[in-house]
Design a protein around this motif. Structure first.
Motif, PDB file in Angstrom:
ATOM      1  N   GLN A 243       0.808  -1.214   0.000  1.00 52.12           N
ATOM      2  CA  GLN A 243       0.000   0.000   0.000  1.00 52.12           C
ATOM      3  C   GLN A 243       0.847   1.273   0.000  1.00 52.12           C
ATOM      4  OE1 GLN A 243      -2.726  -0.372   3.387  1.00 52.12           O
ATOM      5  NE2 GLN A 243      -2.448  -2.581   3.282  1.00 52.12           N
ATOM      6  N   VAL A 244       2.175   1.105  -0.049  1.00 50.87           N
ATOM      7  CA  VAL A 244       3.093   2.252   0.047  1.00 50.87           C
ATOM      8  C   VAL A 244       3.694   2.558  -1.320  1.00 50.87           C
ATOM      9  CG1 VAL A 244       5.208   3.127   1.118  1.00 50.87           C
ATOM     10  CG2 VAL A 244       3.634   1.690   2.429  1.00 50.87           C
ATOM     11  N   GLU A 245       3.782   3.829  -1.631  1.00 52.08           N
ATOM     12  CA  GLU A 245       4.455   4.238  -2.868  1.00 52.08           C
ATOM     13  C   GLU A 245       5.959   4.211  -2.621  1.00 52.08           C
ATOM     14  OE1 GLU A 245       4.653   8.028  -5.971  1.00 52.08           O
ATOM     15  OE2 GLU A 245       3.027   7.887  -4.497  1.00 52.08           O
ATOM     16  N   LEU A 246       6.632   3.274  -3.251  1.00 49.11           N
ATOM     17  CA  LEU A 246       8.058   3.054  -3.020  1.00 49.11           C
ATOM     18  C   LEU A 246       8.890   3.740  -4.086  1.00 49.11           C
ATOM     19  CD1 LEU A 246       7.917  -0.758  -2.159  1.00 49.11           C
ATOM     20  CD2 LEU A 246       8.084   1.146  -0.541  1.00 49.11           C
ATOM     21  N   SER A 247       9.934   4.404  -3.652  1.00 47.20           N
ATOM     22  CA  SER A 247      10.868   5.045  -4.582  1.00 47.20           C
ATOM     23  C   SER A 247      11.865   4.017  -5.092  1.00 47.20           C
ATOM     24  CB  SER A 247      11.614   6.170  -3.862  1.00 47.20           C
ATOM     25  OG  SER A 247      12.519   5.622  -2.899  1.00 47.20           O
ATOM     26  N   PRO A 248      12.606   4.327  -6.150  1.00 43.94           N
ATOM     27  CA  PRO A 248      13.658   3.413  -6.614  1.00 43.94           C
ATOM     28  C   PRO A 248      14.656   3.067  -5.513  1.00 43.94           C
ATOM     29  CG  PRO A 248      13.225   5.058  -8.287  1.00 43.94           C
ATOM     30  CD  PRO A 248      12.445   5.478  -7.078  1.00 43.94           C
ATOM     31  N   GLN A 249      14.981   4.073  -4.665  1.00 47.56           N
ATOM     32  CA  GLN A 249      15.902   3.813  -3.563  1.00 47.56           C
ATOM     33  C   GLN A 249      15.288   2.858  -2.540  1.00 47.56           C
ATOM     34  OE1 GLN A 249      19.326   4.885  -2.933  1.00 47.56           O
ATOM     35  NE2 GLN A 249      18.852   3.121  -1.643  1.00 47.56           N
ATOM     36  N   ASP A 250      13.991   3.026  -2.268  1.00 44.75           N
ATOM     37  CA  ASP A 250      13.311   2.101  -1.359  1.00 44.75           C
ATOM     38  C   ASP A 250      13.429   0.666  -1.864  1.00 44.75           C
ATOM     39  OD1 ASP A 250      12.460   4.151   0.326  1.00 44.75           O
ATOM     40  OD2 ASP A 250      10.532   4.399  -0.708  1.00 44.75           O
ATOM     41  N   ARG A 251      13.231   0.487  -3.164  1.00 46.31           N
ATOM     42  CA  ARG A 251      13.271  -0.853  -3.739  1.00 46.31           C
ATOM     43  C   ARG A 251      14.681  -1.448  -3.659  1.00 46.31           C
ATOM     44  NH1 ARG A 251       8.418  -1.820  -5.897  1.00 46.31           N
ATOM     45  NH2 ARG A 251       7.115  -0.020  -6.448  1.00 46.31           N
ATOM     46  N   LYS A 252      15.685  -0.610  -3.801  1.00 46.85           N
ATOM     47  CA  LYS A 252      17.063  -1.081  -3.659  1.00 46.85           C
ATOM     48  C   LYS A 252      17.313  -1.564  -2.233  1.00 46.85           C
ATOM     49  CE  LYS A 252      19.219   1.831  -7.217  1.00 46.85           C
ATOM     50  NZ  LYS A 252      20.205   2.929  -7.463  1.00 46.85           N
ATOM     51  N   TRP A 253      16.806  -0.804  -1.260  1.00 45.87           N
ATOM     52  CA  TRP A 253      16.978  -1.198   0.138  1.00 45.87           C
ATOM     53  C   TRP A 253      16.266  -2.512   0.423  1.00 45.87           C
ATOM     54  CZ3 TRP A 253      15.782   4.453   1.849  1.00 45.87           C
ATOM     55  CH2 TRP A 253      16.987   5.182   1.899  1.00 45.87           C
ATOM     56  N   LEU A 254      15.081  -2.698  -0.141  1.00 43.56           N
ATOM     57  CA  LEU A 254      14.337  -3.939   0.076  1.00 43.56           C
ATOM     58  C   LEU A 254      15.109  -5.143  -0.459  1.00 43.56           C
ATOM     59  CD1 LEU A 254      10.675  -2.829  -0.730  1.00 43.56           C
ATOM     60  CD2 LEU A 254      11.582  -3.471   1.504  1.00 43.56           C
ATOM     61  N   LEU A 255      15.708  -4.982  -1.636  1.00 42.13           N
ATOM     62  CA  LEU A 255      16.540  -6.058  -2.188  1.00 42.13           C
ATOM     63  C   LEU A 255      17.736  -6.325  -1.284  1.00 42.13           C
ATOM     64  CD1 LEU A 255      16.508  -5.138  -5.998  1.00 42.13           C
ATOM     65  CD2 LEU A 255      15.354  -7.077  -4.894  1.00 42.13           C
ATOM     66  N   GLN A 256      18.292  -5.246  -0.739  1.00 40.39           N
ATOM     67  CA  GLN A 256      19.430  -5.385   0.168  1.00 40.39           C
ATOM     68  C   GLN A 256      19.023  -6.134   1.431  1.00 40.39           C
ATOM     69  OE1 GLN A 256      21.428  -1.647   1.084  1.00 40.39           O
ATOM     70  NE2 GLN A 256      22.146  -2.465   3.033  1.00 40.39           N
ATOM     71  N   PHE A 257      17.843  -5.834   1.973  1.00 39.68           N
ATOM     72  CA  PHE A 257      17.353  -6.535   3.170  1.00 39.68           C
ATOM     73  C   PHE A 257      17.214  -8.027   2.897  1.00 39.68           C
ATOM     74  CE2 PHE A 257      14.781  -2.430   4.157  1.00 39.68           C
ATOM     75  CZ  PHE A 257      15.944  -1.785   4.542  1.00 39.68           C
ATOM     76  N   GLU A 258      16.709  -8.356   1.706  1.00 38.93           N
ATOM     77  CA  GLU A 258      16.522  -9.760   1.355  1.00 38.93           C
ATOM     78  C   GLU A 258      17.856 -10.501   1.290  1.00 38.93           C
ATOM     79  OE1 GLU A 258      14.252  -9.975  -2.204  1.00 38.93           O
ATOM     80  OE2 GLU A 258      12.485  -8.988  -1.349  1.00 38.93           O
ATOM     81  N   VAL A 259      18.862  -9.849   0.686  1.00 41.16           N
ATOM     82  CA  VAL A 259      20.190 -10.464   0.587  1.00 41.16           C
ATOM     83  C   VAL A 259      20.780 -10.656   1.981  1.00 41.16           C
ATOM     84  CG1 VAL A 259      22.558 -10.110  -0.200  1.00 41.16           C
ATOM     85  CG2 VAL A 259      20.643  -9.586  -1.730  1.00 41.16           C
ATOM     86  N   GLU A 260      20.670  -9.619   2.820  1.00 42.49           N
ATOM     87  CA  GLU A 260      21.202  -9.707   4.180  1.00 42.49           C
ATOM     88  C   GLU A 260      20.518 -10.828   4.950  1.00 42.49           C
ATOM     89  OE1 GLU A 260      20.521  -5.862   5.768  1.00 42.49           O
ATOM     90  OE2 GLU A 260      22.198  -4.902   4.705  1.00 42.49           O
ATOM     91  N   HIS A 261      19.201 -10.948   4.777  1.00 46.91           N
ATOM     92  CA  HIS A 261      18.453 -11.987   5.486  1.00 46.91           C
ATOM     93  C   HIS A 261      18.874 -13.387   5.019  1.00 46.91           C
ATOM     94  CE1 HIS A 261      15.134 -13.909   7.570  1.00 46.91           C
ATOM     95  NE2 HIS A 261      14.764 -14.509   6.438  1.00 46.91           N
ATOM     96  N   GLU A 262      19.053 -13.549   3.719  1.00 49.09           N
ATOM     97  CA  GLU A 262      19.477 -14.841   3.182  1.00 49.09           C
ATOM     98  C   GLU A 262      20.856 -15.214   3.712  1.00 49.09           C
ATOM     99  OE1 GLU A 262      19.277 -14.421  -1.005  1.00 49.09           O
ATOM    100  OE2 GLU A 262      17.067 -14.483  -1.092  1.00 49.09           O
ATOM    101  N   ASN A 263      21.757 -14.233   3.830  1.00 52.53           N
ATOM    102  CA  ASN A 263      23.100 -14.503   4.337  1.00 52.53           C
ATOM    103  C   ASN A 263      23.065 -14.881   5.810  1.00 52.53           C
ATOM    104  OD1 ASN A 263      24.252 -13.984   1.856  1.00 52.53           O
ATOM    105  ND2 ASN A 263      24.688 -11.834   2.324  1.00 52.53           N
ATOM    106  N   GLU A 264      22.119 -14.300   6.565  1.00 50.36           N
ATOM    107  CA  GLU A 264      22.007 -14.634   7.987  1.00 50.36           C
ATOM    108  C   GLU A 264      21.482 -16.051   8.148  1.00 50.36           C
ATOM    109  OE1 GLU A 264      19.461 -11.738   9.694  1.00 50.36           O
ATOM    110  OE2 GLU A 264      20.930 -10.108   9.615  1.00 50.36           O
ATOM    111  N   VAL A 265      20.518 -16.446   7.299  1.00 51.58           N
ATOM    112  CA  VAL A 265      19.941 -17.787   7.378  1.00 51.58           C
ATOM    113  C   VAL A 265      20.941 -18.832   6.929  1.00 51.58           C
ATOM    114  CG1 VAL A 265      18.137 -19.309   6.463  1.00 51.58           C
ATOM    115  CG2 VAL A 265      17.589 -16.934   7.089  1.00 51.58           C
ATOM    116  N   ASP A 266      21.683 -18.516   5.834  1.00 53.21           N
ATOM    117  CA  ASP A 266      22.672 -19.459   5.266  1.00 53.21           C
ATOM    118  C   ASP A 266      23.984 -18.738   5.068  1.00 53.21           C
ATOM    119  OD1 ASP A 266      24.046 -21.476   4.100  1.00 53.21           O
ATOM    120  OD2 ASP A 266      22.898 -21.488   2.220  1.00 53.21           O
ATOM    121  N   PRO A 267      24.801 -18.622   6.121  1.00 48.06           N
ATOM    122  CA  PRO A 267      26.056 -17.876   6.007  1.00 48.06           C
ATOM    123  C   PRO A 267      27.038 -18.466   5.013  1.00 48.06           C
ATOM    124  CG  PRO A 267      25.957 -19.110   8.056  1.00 48.06           C
ATOM    125  CD  PRO A 267      24.612 -19.210   7.427  1.00 48.06           C
ATOM    126  N   ASN A 268      26.832 -19.707   4.595  1.00 47.43           N
ATOM    127  CA  ASN A 268      27.722 -20.343   3.607  1.00 47.43           C
ATOM    128  C   ASN A 268      27.194 -20.153   2.195  1.00 47.43           C
ATOM    129  OD1 ASN A 268      29.420 -21.391   5.653  1.00 47.43           O
ATOM    130  ND2 ASN A 268      27.947 -23.060   6.010  1.00 47.43           N
TER     131      ASN A 268
END
Length: 261
Positions: free
Chosen positions: A236-261
């Protein structure tokens, strides 16, 4: 703004209306809050406001007559008060507190904060005579998918949520603007003195004095918190291009925390 509450238990509102932010708002003349016992409009010597439902079944149902009479009296007195007003006023909103109603949100609070007069009807027993819904109220609201013993507590929640949005109620006018849900996102983390407590430090950027960087950090952290806790809100939120970049970054960080290898 004027807010009237029709209830069988007006004493429940005394502490809420006369304390803290709501009490100060009344002292400033920003809002008028009134709890009215609609039993006084029963029209019978026993002051009965409920009766058994047609067709049988368990529980008692609130009668139409006392509710209609109470609302009509409140609106009539309000009309007399505003007869000499020079500015135009919007029609009153008559709000039925009901678990079947529209779920209350911050957006709804902001909408109601634009009104001049709100009337809340707090029920008890099994339910309301359906003619109250059909011919009297303008809104039906619920604060969640659960059932309480009456409409008083939900009315208190909504009144507090709406009143704090009125100009002059909060000491800092920016407070309501940055609250969770006001921007569509959950609010960013807050810190205050001391800068270090038990070895836990405040993020350096908040101590930098660089306002643009601080605002960027707050946006990113509000986005992160929403992504973690209430990802449904992001649709429901209007996301800027920068917001979308941060969201992708959060996903990568989360995946690395779940599977550090």
């Amino acid at each position: 703004m004027r807010m009237d509450v029709l209830t069988l238990f007006p004493e429940m509102f005394e502490g809420v209306f006369n304390s803290s932010i709501l009490g100060k708002a009344q002292e400033k003349g920003i809002v008028s809050l009134n709890a009215i016992n609609f039993r006084e409009y029963s029209g019978n010597k026993h002051n009965r406001v409920d009766d058994t439902p047609y067709g049988g079944g368990g529980g008692m149902v609130l009668k139409a007559e006392p509710i209609f009479s109470a609302v009509e009296d409140v609106l009539s007195r309000r009309k007399e008060e505003m007869a000499s007003a020079t500015e135009s006023t919007s029609p009153p909103r008559v709000i039925l507190m009901c678990p079947q109603g529209e779920k209350f949100t911050q957006k709804k609070a902001e909408e109601l904060a634009q009104e001049d007069h709100l009337v809340f009807i707090c029920g008890h027993y099994e339910g309301y005579d359906e003619r109250i819904r059909e011919y009297l109220v303008t809104d039906e609201l619920s604060i969640g998918d659960y059932v309480l013993t009456g409409g008083e507590l939900p009315a208190m929640v909504i009144i507090d949520s709406v009143a704090r949005l009125l100009p002059g109620v909060l000491g800092n006018e920016n407070s309501a603007v940055s609250d969770s849900f006001s921007t569509g996102l959950l609010e960013y983390p807050h810190y205050t003195r001391p800068a270090e407590f038990r070895g836990w430090k405040v993020p350096d950027i908040l101590l930098s004095g660089h306002h643009a960087n601080v605002e960027e950090w707050r946006r990113r952290e509000a986005l992160r918190r929403t992504w973690l806790r209430r990802p449904d809100l992001l649709d429901q939120v209007e996301l800027s291009p920068q917001d979308r970049k941060w969201l992708l970054q959060f996903e990568v960080e989360h995946e690395n925390e779940v599977d550090p290898n």
